[in-house]
Scaffold this motif. Sequence first.
Motif, short mmCIF file in Angstrom:
data_model
loop_
_atom_site.label_atom_id
_atom_site.label_comp_id
_atom_site.label_asym_id
_atom_site.label_seq_id
_atom_site.Cartn_x
_atom_site.Cartn_y
_atom_site.Cartn_z
N THR A 68 0.17 -10.02 8.57
CA THR A 68 1.49 -9.48 8.89
C THR A 68 1.49 -8.00 8.58
OG1 THR A 68 2.49 -9.75 6.70
CG2 THR A 68 2.51 -11.68 8.15
N CYS A 69 2.45 -7.29 9.11
CA CYS A 69 2.58 -5.85 8.83
C CYS A 69 4.05 -5.48 8.73
CB CYS A 69 1.91 -5.02 9.92
SG CYS A 69 2.25 -3.25 9.80
N SER A 70 4.49 -5.15 7.53
CA SER A 70 5.85 -4.66 7.32
C SER A 70 5.78 -3.24 6.79
CB SER A 70 6.60 -5.56 6.33
OG SER A 70 6.83 -6.84 6.90
N VAL A 71 6.61 -2.38 7.33
CA VAL A 71 6.56 -0.97 6.94
C VAL A 71 7.93 -0.50 6.45
CG1 VAL A 71 4.66 -0.38 8.48
CG2 VAL A 71 7.00 -0.23 9.32
N ILE A 72 7.90 0.33 5.43
CA ILE A 72 9.09 1.04 4.96
C ILE A 72 8.89 2.50 5.31
CG2 ILE A 72 10.47 1.69 2.96
CD1 ILE A 72 9.69 -0.93 1.66
N LEU A 73 9.76 3.02 6.15
CA LEU A 73 9.63 4.36 6.68
C LEU A 73 10.68 5.29 6.08
CD1 LEU A 73 9.36 3.26 10.42
CD2 LEU A 73 7.47 3.65 8.83
N GLU A 74 10.24 6.45 5.66
CA GLU A 74 11.19 7.44 5.16
C GLU A 74 11.75 8.24 6.32
OE1 GLU A 74 11.41 11.08 1.90
OE2 GLU A 74 9.50 10.56 2.84
N ALA A 104 11.79 7.17 -0.34
CA ALA A 104 10.40 6.68 -0.31
C ALA A 104 9.52 7.90 -0.09
CB ALA A 104 10.21 5.64 0.79
N ASP A 105 8.22 7.69 -0.15
CA ASP A 105 7.29 8.80 0.08
C ASP A 105 6.58 8.58 1.42
OD1 ASP A 105 5.61 10.92 -0.03
OD2 ASP A 105 4.61 10.38 -1.89
N THR A 143 10.22 -3.73 10.14
CA THR A 143 10.38 -2.30 9.83
C THR A 143 11.69 -2.08 9.09
OG1 THR A 143 11.51 -1.82 11.93
CG2 THR A 143 9.12 -1.59 11.89
N LYS A 144 11.66 -1.18 8.14
CA LYS A 144 12.86 -0.73 7.44
C LYS A 144 12.80 0.78 7.34
CE LYS A 144 14.91 -4.66 6.36
NZ LYS A 144 14.08 -5.53 7.22
N VAL A 145 13.96 1.42 7.49
CA VAL A 145 14.05 2.88 7.34
C VAL A 145 14.96 3.19 6.16
CG1 VAL A 145 14.73 5.04 8.43
CG2 VAL A 145 13.68 3.25 9.81
N TYR A 172 0.84 -1.19 0.00
CA TYR A 172 0.00 0.00 0.00
C TYR A 172 0.87 1.25 0.00
CZ TYR A 172 -3.51 -3.45 0.92
OH TYR A 172 -4.32 -4.54 0.79
N VAL A 173 0.62 2.11 -0.97
CA VAL A 173 1.46 3.30 -1.19
C VAL A 173 0.59 4.53 -1.44
CG1 VAL A 173 3.41 1.96 -2.04
CG2 VAL A 173 1.68 2.73 -3.66
N VAL A 174 -0.56 4.59 -0.81
CA VAL A 174 -1.54 5.63 -1.11
C VAL A 174 -1.03 7.02 -0.74
CG1 VAL A 174 -2.70 5.45 1.13
CG2 VAL A 174 -3.98 6.22 -0.88
N ASP A 175 -1.42 7.99 -1.53
CA ASP A 175 -1.08 9.39 -1.30
C ASP A 175 -2.35 10.22 -1.50
OD1 ASP A 175 0.25 11.82 -1.02
OD2 ASP A 175 0.74 11.92 -3.16
N PRO A 176 -2.83 10.92 -0.45
CA PRO A 176 -2.22 11.13 0.86
C PRO A 176 -2.43 9.95 1.80
CG PRO A 176 -4.31 12.28 0.74
CD PRO A 176 -4.08 11.71 -0.62
N LEU A 177 -1.68 9.95 2.90
CA LEU A 177 -1.79 8.84 3.86
C LEU A 177 -3.15 8.83 4.55
CD1 LEU A 177 1.71 9.04 5.62
CD2 LEU A 177 1.02 7.57 3.70
N PHE A 178 -3.74 10.01 4.77
CA PHE A 178 -5.04 10.13 5.41
C PHE A 178 -5.99 10.80 4.43
CE2 PHE A 178 -1.73 10.23 8.59
CZ PHE A 178 -2.16 9.28 9.51
#
Length: 367
Positions: A123-129, A168-169, A160-162, A88-94
Amino acid sequence: MKIYSANSSQNTLFQNIEKIRRRRGKVHDTNITLAHGSGGKAMRDLIDDIFVSNFDNPILSQLEDQAAFNLGSLLEQGDRLAFTTDSYVVDPLFFPGGDIGELAVNGTINDLAVSGARPLYLTCSVILEEGLSIETLRRVAISMKSAANKAGIQIVTGDTKVVHRGAADKLFINTAGIGVIRAGVSISAHNIQAGDVVIINGELGNHGTAILIARGELALESNIESDCQPLHSLVETILDVCPEVHAMRDATRGGLATVLNEFALSSDVAIRLDESSIPIREEVKGVCEILGLDPLYLANEGKLVVVVGREHADTVLSAMKSHPDGKDACIIGEVISSPAGVVLLKTIFGAERIVDMLVGDQLPRIC
């Protein structure tokens, strides 16, 4: 006496160490830094504070590199395992009606549900900018927790990955889901045959339109909200009255048109839609007319396309209408034998046109 005292002190020391080990960390930073992905204390504090505290359950609390399940308990609920993954890469986040966290949970649940599976674990994996607000991440995690609790499923493991600023966005989420398919259910696009009918559970295009307006790039105002919702309860209601459902799909990216083209190609049939029967809000139609978009290609996050034999259509439609998520269900088309692999639309003017696969992208990054 000294020996006893020494042992007593040592036991107390070990007990204190255990308490320290079990104490969850707390994030004190206001924004994500590269240290939050380094594998050290900063990362552990982030995981504890944001994810473990919100997703807490007996499986997750083990904090292993994987989640372990009892196979016996799974087999009690069905005879096959369903497994899916999505990003999931939606823009905007909210956005009106939801956010990326709720979208990730519900979207994965729905991918399982349309196979006839009862969703159980995610599962939940996140890529954080680097630079992402901690408060933003917390809001997303809380939203995921709320969506998971509402749906009765558990988020049991993750990662988690940073990445460096600009790589990333803000925030990307990857999820995987496991569910169990009840015995006697076999749902596949390959089952579709001439004579079947096509049913939808409500208005199309609300999610895509809400995202478009939420970006603020257009001088448009509207009260349209995303239809983001889990569909597994509605699917269970359908299967309770008709286990013989031929095909189901949630109409996300590419919308209704893409789903039906995939159905037609998979079963080598044609599908004819009746434009006058397709439920679309006037506000959505208006936005599409202004921007030159076709609502049949707009994304949805709570719309279920069901294909059943004509003999079961009334029963299924009635069951869907009895459910809150299907109260606006309606028959929108039928399956015919030719031209094979084609979707046709009978327009409100009585003419007929081909509804082809989407070429390019109407609205990028909507789910």
